[in-house]
Design a protein around this motif. Sequence first.
Motif, PDB file in Angstrom:
ATOM      1  N   GLY A  15       0.811  -1.213   0.000  1.00  0.00           N
ATOM      2  CA  GLY A  15       0.000   0.000   0.000  1.00  0.00           C
ATOM      3  C   GLY A  15       0.841   1.259   0.000  1.00  0.00           C
ATOM      4  O   GLY A  15       0.542   2.232  -0.701  1.00  0.00           O
ATOM      5  N   VAL A  16       1.929   1.247   0.787  1.00  0.00           N
ATOM      6  CA  VAL A  16       2.829   2.404   0.825  1.00  0.00           C
ATOM      7  C   VAL A  16       3.472   2.625  -0.541  1.00  0.00           C
ATOM      8  O   VAL A  16       3.523   3.758  -1.057  1.00  0.00           O
ATOM      9  CB  VAL A  16       3.910   2.202   1.909  1.00  0.00           C
ATOM     10  N   LEU A  17       3.963   1.565  -1.159  1.00  0.00           N
ATOM     11  CA  LEU A  17       4.640   1.682  -2.454  1.00  0.00           C
ATOM     12  C   LEU A  17       3.676   2.134  -3.548  1.00  0.00           C
ATOM     13  O   LEU A  17       4.036   2.974  -4.391  1.00  0.00           O
ATOM     14  CB  LEU A  17       5.280   0.344  -2.826  1.00  0.00           C
ATOM     15  N   VAL A  18       2.447   1.605  -3.545  1.00  0.00           N
ATOM     16  CA  VAL A  18       1.453   2.020  -4.544  1.00  0.00           C
ATOM     17  C   VAL A  18       1.114   3.500  -4.373  1.00  0.00           C
ATOM     18  O   VAL A  18       0.983   4.246  -5.348  1.00  0.00           O
ATOM     19  CB  VAL A  18       0.185   1.156  -4.437  1.00  0.00           C
ATOM     20  N   SER A  19       0.976   3.953  -3.115  1.00  0.00           N
ATOM     21  CA  SER A  19       0.670   5.360  -2.859  1.00  0.00           C
ATOM     22  C   SER A  19       1.790   6.272  -3.348  1.00  0.00           C
ATOM     23  O   SER A  19       1.544   7.322  -3.947  1.00  0.00           O
ATOM     24  CB  SER A  19       0.415   5.577  -1.363  1.00  0.00           C
ATOM     25  N   LEU A  20       3.032   5.885  -3.090  1.00  0.00           N
ATOM     26  CA  LEU A  20       4.164   6.687  -3.546  1.00  0.00           C
ATOM     27  C   LEU A  20       4.230   6.723  -5.072  1.00  0.00           C
ATOM     28  O   LEU A  20       4.522   7.773  -5.666  1.00  0.00           O
ATOM     29  CB  LEU A  20       5.470   6.131  -2.978  1.00  0.00           C
ATOM     30  N   PHE A  21       3.946   5.594  -5.706  1.00  0.00           N
ATOM     31  CA  PHE A  21       3.938   5.550  -7.167  1.00  0.00           C
ATOM     32  C   PHE A  21       2.823   6.435  -7.730  1.00  0.00           C
ATOM     33  O   PHE A  21       3.012   7.101  -8.760  1.00  0.00           O
ATOM     34  CB  PHE A  21       3.752   4.111  -7.645  1.00  0.00           C
ATOM     35  N   SER A  22       1.700   6.489  -7.048  1.00  0.00           N
ATOM     36  CA  SER A  22       0.590   7.328  -7.515  1.00  0.00           C
ATOM     37  C   SER A  22       0.951   8.809  -7.439  1.00  0.00           C
ATOM     38  O   SER A  22       0.510   9.607  -8.269  1.00  0.00           O
ATOM     39  CB  SER A  22      -0.666   7.046  -6.688  1.00  0.00           C
ATOM     40  N   LEU A  30      -5.225   4.623  -8.021  1.00  0.00           N
ATOM     41  CA  LEU A  30      -4.031   4.002  -7.436  1.00  0.00           C
ATOM     42  C   LEU A  30      -3.880   4.387  -5.965  1.00  0.00           C
ATOM     43  O   LEU A  30      -3.497   3.561  -5.129  1.00  0.00           O
ATOM     44  CB  LEU A  30      -2.790   4.415  -8.221  1.00  0.00           C
ATOM     45  N   ILE A  31      -4.174   5.656  -5.646  1.00  0.00           N
ATOM     46  CA  ILE A  31      -4.108   6.088  -4.251  1.00  0.00           C
ATOM     47  C   ILE A  31      -5.125   5.317  -3.412  1.00  0.00           C
ATOM     48  O   ILE A  31      -4.824   4.841  -2.311  1.00  0.00           O
ATOM     49  CB  ILE A  31      -4.353   7.608  -4.147  1.00  0.00           C
ATOM     50  N   LEU A  32      -6.343   5.173  -3.951  1.00  0.00           N
ATOM     51  CA  LEU A  32      -7.373   4.420  -3.237  1.00  0.00           C
ATOM     52  C   LEU A  32      -6.977   2.951  -3.099  1.00  0.00           C
ATOM     53  O   LEU A  32      -7.248   2.317  -2.076  1.00  0.00           O
ATOM     54  CB  LEU A  32      -8.712   4.548  -3.971  1.00  0.00           C
ATOM     55  N   ALA A  33      -6.323   2.417  -4.144  1.00  0.00           N
ATOM     56  CA  ALA A  33      -5.846   1.033  -4.068  1.00  0.00           C
ATOM     57  C   ALA A  33      -4.789   0.891  -2.969  1.00  0.00           C
ATOM     58  O   ALA A  33      -4.780  -0.090  -2.218  1.00  0.00           O
ATOM     59  CB  ALA A  33      -5.273   0.594  -5.411  1.00  0.00           C
TER      60      ALA A  33
END
Length: 206
Positions: A36-43, A192-195
């Motif tokens: 979740g942290v990595l997806v948020s940073l990528f978003s 992506l942030i919501l994911a």
Amino acid sequence: LPLTIAGPVNATRPVFVLLGAILFFGERLNVLQWAGVLVSLFSIFLLSRSGKKEGIDFAGNKWILVLFAAALMGAVSGLYDKYIMKMLPPLYVQSRFNIYQAILMGIIVWGMRRKRSSLNHDGKFKWKWSILLISLFISVADFAYFYALSLHGSMISVVSMIRRGSVLVSFTCGALLFKEKNIGSKALDLLLILAGMALLFLGSVI
């Protein structure tokens, strides 16, 4: 800044809260939470690319830096909320918060009126009934937030993540009411942030 950029950036606050919870409350990340942290940073990276289409440089725009600073300070505030909820009842904390906020906002409004007067602008206060609705909604939301933190076993990382779901409201208003640009690409960034927030949630309850 467009609301469709400011809202998603502010929604990354749970990432900062989660990292703070690890340092100060001994919470540990599992695989889903790290995802979740990595997806948020990528978003955030993708959102910066969407912003460049509107002439907004994430690295050089001072308001973007202010926005990230606000998200960081909000995360610190959330961690402090969790700390004081161990000692004080939620209604007491909210009452003191409302008093301090009234004083602080009174000073800010007074300063804005002086600045407008110096610029020969109309600094008179104009009453609108929506002011009462703002006070009502924020008081109800804050009470629910403080009460959730006071419950035994509640995790600030999860509560903060759920709270940031409000980005759906701000993003929808920016798209429908203010007709902001590049909604399609920003919507992907928002998803992506919501994911990422969903992964944080799943990692906390499984």
